[in-house]
Design a protein around this motif. Structure first.
Motif, PDB file in Angstrom:
ATOM      1  N   HIS A  46      11.062 -30.759 -67.659  1.00 20.20           N
ATOM      2  CA  HIS A  46      10.661 -32.074 -67.161  1.00 20.20           C
ATOM      3  C   HIS A  46       9.223 -32.384 -67.549  1.00 20.20           C
ATOM      4  N   GLY A  47       8.808 -31.937 -68.741  1.00 24.27           N
ATOM      5  CA  GLY A  47       7.461 -32.231 -69.195  1.00 24.27           C
ATOM      6  C   GLY A  47       6.407 -31.342 -68.596  1.00 24.27           C
ATOM      7  N   ARG A  48       6.768 -30.382 -67.765  1.00 28.20           N
ATOM      8  CA  ARG A  48       5.790 -29.489 -67.147  1.00 28.20           C
ATOM      9  C   ARG A  48       5.909 -28.113 -67.779  1.00 28.20           C
ATOM     10  N   ARG A  49       4.788 -27.516 -68.056  1.00 30.80           N
ATOM     11  CA  ARG A  49       4.780 -26.178 -68.638  1.00 30.80           C
ATOM     12  C   ARG A  49       4.415 -25.163 -67.562  1.00 30.80           C
ATOM     13  N   THR A  50       4.994 -23.976 -67.670  1.00 31.63           N
ATOM     14  CA  THR A  50       4.595 -22.922 -66.745  1.00 31.63           C
ATOM     15  C   THR A  50       3.267 -22.365 -67.225  1.00 31.63           C
ATOM     16  N   ASP A  51       2.270 -22.453 -66.380  1.00 28.36           N
ATOM     17  CA  ASP A  51       0.953 -21.976 -66.752  1.00 28.36           C
ATOM     18  C   ASP A  51       0.752 -20.537 -66.270  1.00 28.36           C
ATOM     19  N   GLU A  52      -0.452 -20.044 -66.444  1.00 28.15           N
ATOM     20  CA  GLU A  52      -0.749 -18.658 -66.068  1.00 28.15           C
ATOM     21  C   GLU A  52      -0.588 -18.444 -64.561  1.00 28.15           C
ATOM     22  N   LEU A  53      -0.965 -19.425 -63.763  1.00 30.76           N
ATOM     23  CA  LEU A  53      -0.833 -19.284 -62.312  1.00 30.76           C
ATOM     24  C   LEU A  53       0.632 -19.196 -61.905  1.00 30.76           C
ATOM     25  N   GLY A  54       1.482 -19.994 -62.552  1.00 35.03           N
ATOM     26  CA  GLY A  54       2.911 -19.927 -62.262  1.00 35.03           C
ATOM     27  C   GLY A  54       3.489 -18.578 -62.639  1.00 35.03           C
ATOM     28  N   LYS A  55       3.082 -18.052 -63.800  1.00 34.72           N
ATOM     29  CA  LYS A  55       3.552 -16.733 -64.218  1.00 34.72           C
ATOM     30  C   LYS A  55       3.069 -15.660 -63.253  1.00 34.72           C
ATOM     31  N   TRP A  56       1.823 -15.793 -62.755  1.00 35.11           N
ATOM     32  CA  TRP A  56       1.302 -14.818 -61.802  1.00 35.11           C
ATOM     33  C   TRP A  56       2.120 -14.851 -60.514  1.00 35.11           C
ATOM     34  N   HIS A  57       2.454 -16.044 -60.036  1.00 36.99           N
ATOM     35  CA  HIS A  57       3.249 -16.161 -58.802  1.00 36.99           C
ATOM     36  C   HIS A  57       4.635 -15.543 -58.980  1.00 36.99           C
ATOM     37  N   GLN A  58       5.239 -15.710 -60.156  1.00 35.88           N
ATOM     38  CA  GLN A  58       6.542 -15.090 -60.404  1.00 35.88           C
ATOM     39  C   GLN A  58       6.436 -13.570 -60.353  1.00 35.88           C
ATOM     40  N   LYS A  59       5.415 -13.020 -61.021  1.00 35.48           N
ATOM     41  CA  LYS A  59       5.231 -11.574 -61.020  1.00 35.48           C
ATOM     42  C   LYS A  59       4.898 -11.067 -59.624  1.00 35.48           C
ATOM     43  N   ASN A  60       4.099 -11.834 -58.885  1.00 36.59           N
ATOM     44  CA  ASN A  60       3.741 -11.435 -57.520  1.00 36.59           C
ATOM     45  C   ASN A  60       4.974 -11.413 -56.621  1.00 36.59           C
ATOM     46  N   ALA A  61       5.848 -12.396 -56.754  1.00 39.17           N
ATOM     47  CA  ALA A  61       7.068 -12.422 -55.944  1.00 39.17           C
ATOM     48  C   ALA A  61       7.955 -11.229 -56.274  1.00 39.17           C
ATOM     49  N   LEU A  62       8.078 -10.896 -57.563  1.00 40.80           N
ATOM     50  CA  LEU A  62       8.863  -9.719 -57.947  1.00 40.80           C
ATOM     51  C   LEU A  62       8.247  -8.445 -57.382  1.00 40.80           C
ATOM     52  N   ASN A  63       6.926  -8.359 -57.432  1.00 38.74           N
ATOM     53  CA  ASN A  63       6.232  -7.182 -56.907  1.00 38.74           C
ATOM     54  C   ASN A  63       6.442  -7.047 -55.399  1.00 38.74           C
ATOM     55  N   LEU A  64       6.352  -8.158 -54.671  1.00 42.31           N
ATOM     56  CA  LEU A  64       6.561  -8.114 -53.219  1.00 42.31           C
ATOM     57  C   LEU A  64       7.998  -7.714 -52.884  1.00 42.31           C
ATOM     58  N   ASN A  65       8.959  -8.232 -53.652  1.00 36.72           N
ATOM     59  CA  ASN A  65      10.358  -7.855 -53.426  1.00 36.72           C
ATOM     60  C   ASN A  65      10.582  -6.370 -53.702  1.00 36.72           C
ATOM     61  N   LEU A  66       9.923  -5.853 -54.754  1.00 35.69           N
ATOM     62  CA  LEU A  66      10.036  -4.437 -55.082  1.00 35.69           C
ATOM     63  C   LEU A  66       9.424  -3.572 -53.979  1.00 35.69           C
ATOM     64  N   LYS A  68       9.068  -4.331 -50.828  1.00 30.68           N
ATOM     65  CA  LYS A  68       9.908  -4.408 -49.645  1.00 30.68           C
ATOM     66  C   LYS A  68      11.147  -3.529 -49.811  1.00 30.68           C
ATOM     67  N   ALA A  69      11.761  -3.563 -51.014  1.00 29.34           N
ATOM     68  CA  ALA A  69      12.939  -2.733 -51.251  1.00 29.34           C
ATOM     69  C   ALA A  69      12.593  -1.253 -51.161  1.00 29.34           C
ATOM     70  N   LEU A  70      11.425  -0.854 -51.690  1.00 30.39           N
ATOM     71  CA  LEU A  70      11.025   0.546 -51.615  1.00 30.39           C
ATOM     72  C   LEU A  70      10.743   0.976 -50.169  1.00 30.39           C
ATOM     73  N   GLU A  71      10.135   0.085 -49.380  1.00 28.77           N
ATOM     74  CA  GLU A  71       9.881   0.388 -47.979  1.00 28.77           C
ATOM     75  C   GLU A  71      11.188   0.525 -47.195  1.00 28.77           C
ATOM     76  N   ASP A  72      12.154  -0.341 -47.494  1.00 32.84           N
ATOM     77  CA  ASP A  72      13.457  -0.248 -46.828  1.00 32.84           C
ATOM     78  C   ASP A  72      14.173   1.017 -47.214  1.00 32.84           C
ATOM     79  N   LYS A  73      14.023   1.448 -48.462  1.00 33.18           N
ATOM     80  CA  LYS A  73      14.686   2.668 -48.937  1.00 33.18           C
ATOM     81  C   LYS A  73      14.093   3.903 -48.279  1.00 33.18           C
ATOM     82  N   ASP A  74      12.757   3.920 -48.152  1.00 33.48           N
ATOM     83  CA  ASP A  74      12.094   5.068 -47.552  1.00 33.48           C
ATOM     84  C   ASP A  74      12.325   5.135 -46.044  1.00 33.48           C
ATOM     85  N   GLY A  75      12.575   4.017 -45.439  1.00 34.04           N
ATOM     86  CA  GLY A  75      12.957   4.034 -44.044  1.00 34.04           C
ATOM     87  C   GLY A  75      11.933   3.554 -43.111  1.00 34.04           C
TER      88      GLY A  75
END
Length: 75
Positions: A46-66, A68-75
């Motif tokens: 839609h004419g908008r480009r993903t900039d560095e901040l958007g890429k950082w937020h995507q990586k940060n969300a993946l990191n937070l999910n990872l 959380k999953a590791l904390e749930d696995k460890d108990g």
């Protein structure tokens, strides 16, 4: 009284639901070859480009999910 009125309306098919065939403004406006030739670029939507901040937020969300999953696995 409301329950009986609703039952009557349902039995008499006043609430017919949505249309059986949906319509698309894009399909109505363009010929099929234009739609098939359309290039879908994930970085420019839609004419908008993903900039560095958007890429950082995507990586940060993946990191937070990872984390959380590791904390749930460890108990």
């Amino acid at each position: 009284a409301d329950y009986n009125q609703l039952g009557f309306n349902l039995r008499s098919n006043i609430f017919q639901g949505g249309p059986l065939q949906s319509r698309s403004l894009m399909k109505d406006s363009y010929t099929p070859d234009i739609i098939q030739k359309a290039i879908r670029d994930r970085k420019n939507w839609h004419g908008r480009r993903t900039d560095e901040l958007g890429k950082w937020h995507q990586k940060n969300a993946l990191n937070l999910n990872l984390q959380k999953a590791l904390e749930d696995k460890d108990g």
